[in-house]
Design a protein around this motif. Structure first.
Motif, mmCIF file in Angstrom:
data_model
loop_
_atom_site.group_PDB
_atom_site.id
_atom_site.type_symbol
_atom_site.label_atom_id
_atom_site.label_comp_id
_atom_site.label_asym_id
_atom_site.label_seq_id
_atom_site.Cartn_x
_atom_site.Cartn_y
_atom_site.Cartn_z
ATOM 1 N N ASN A 41 1.191 -1.191 -0.012
ATOM 2 C CA ASN A 41 -0.302 0.158 -0.086
ATOM 3 C C ASN A 41 1.210 0.925 -0.114
ATOM 4 O O ASN A 41 1.687 1.379 0.922
ATOM 5 C CB ASN A 41 -1.182 0.034 1.094
ATOM 6 C CG ASN A 41 -1.625 -0.712 1.035
ATOM 7 O OD1 ASN A 41 -1.938 -1.782 -0.011
ATOM 8 N ND2 ASN A 41 -1.844 -1.536 2.700
ATOM 9 N N ILE A 44 -3.054 5.751 2.003
ATOM 10 C CA ILE A 44 -3.876 4.766 2.676
ATOM 11 C C ILE A 44 -5.018 6.132 3.389
ATOM 12 O O ILE A 44 -3.870 6.986 3.869
ATOM 13 C CB ILE A 44 -3.928 3.970 3.703
ATOM 14 C CG1 ILE A 44 -2.873 2.809 3.040
ATOM 15 C CG2 ILE A 44 -4.454 3.752 4.602
ATOM 16 C CD1 ILE A 44 -2.358 2.056 4.269
ATOM 17 N N ASP A 46 -8.317 7.118 5.939
ATOM 18 C CA ASP A 46 -9.144 6.253 6.447
ATOM 19 C C ASP A 46 -9.461 5.282 6.418
ATOM 20 O O ASP A 46 -10.346 4.475 6.040
ATOM 21 C CB ASP A 46 -10.379 6.470 5.841
ATOM 22 C CG ASP A 46 -11.212 8.244 6.079
ATOM 23 O OD1 ASP A 46 -10.329 9.458 6.549
ATOM 24 O OD2 ASP A 46 -11.984 9.088 4.760
ATOM 25 N N LYS A 48 -7.897 2.728 4.662
ATOM 26 C CA LYS A 48 -8.995 2.145 3.402
ATOM 27 C C LYS A 48 -7.685 2.067 2.118
ATOM 28 O O LYS A 48 -6.979 3.239 2.481
ATOM 29 C CB LYS A 48 -9.970 2.416 2.656
ATOM 30 C CG LYS A 48 -10.925 2.280 3.866
ATOM 31 C CD LYS A 48 -12.738 3.166 2.953
ATOM 32 C CE LYS A 48 -13.661 2.870 3.457
ATOM 33 N NZ LYS A 48 -14.847 2.965 3.001
#
Length: 114
Positions: A41, A44, A46, A48
């Motif tokens: 990732n 990111i 919130d 998510k």
């Protein structure tokens, strides 16, 4: 992502493989391999995942001057939204011949290169 990078590099008309160096000889004096690392990732929000990405290492092995090949790789990868990071040179002794080795690193966000 693997297929995208493979197609970009294969368009340069050199033997290309993923994670394994193609055989280098008098017929194929320049060969290319690539692999990915630091995948995950990249953004990111919130709680998510917004963007995923990582880095790709492109290795050029050559018995001859590879300057034009390296420049073509950088140009094509940047054109396809990969971000050039850095590169370095090495010389390897394989059998009885010296092989020139160029490592080229690119970062990417999957949402940008699709």
């Amino acid at each position: 992502m693997k297929n995208k990078v493979y197609k970009i590099l294969k368009s340069l008309k050199y033997p290309v493989s993923w994670q394994v160096r193609p055989k280098i000889d008098n017929k194929n004096t320049v060969v290319i391999s690539f692999h990915f690392f630091n995948e995950g990732n990249s953004l990111i929000g919130d709680g998510k995942v917004i963007n995923q990405g990582g880095a790709v290492q492109v290795d050029v092995f050559s018995l001859v001057d590879y300057t034009n090949t390296v420049n073509q790789i950088k140009q094509e990868m940047i054109k396809n939204k990969f971000r050039y990071y850095e590169s370095y040179d090495d010389i390897e002794d394989v059998g009885n011949q010296q092989t020139y080795h160029k490592v080229i690193l690119f970062n990417y966000d999957e949402s940008e290169v699709k």
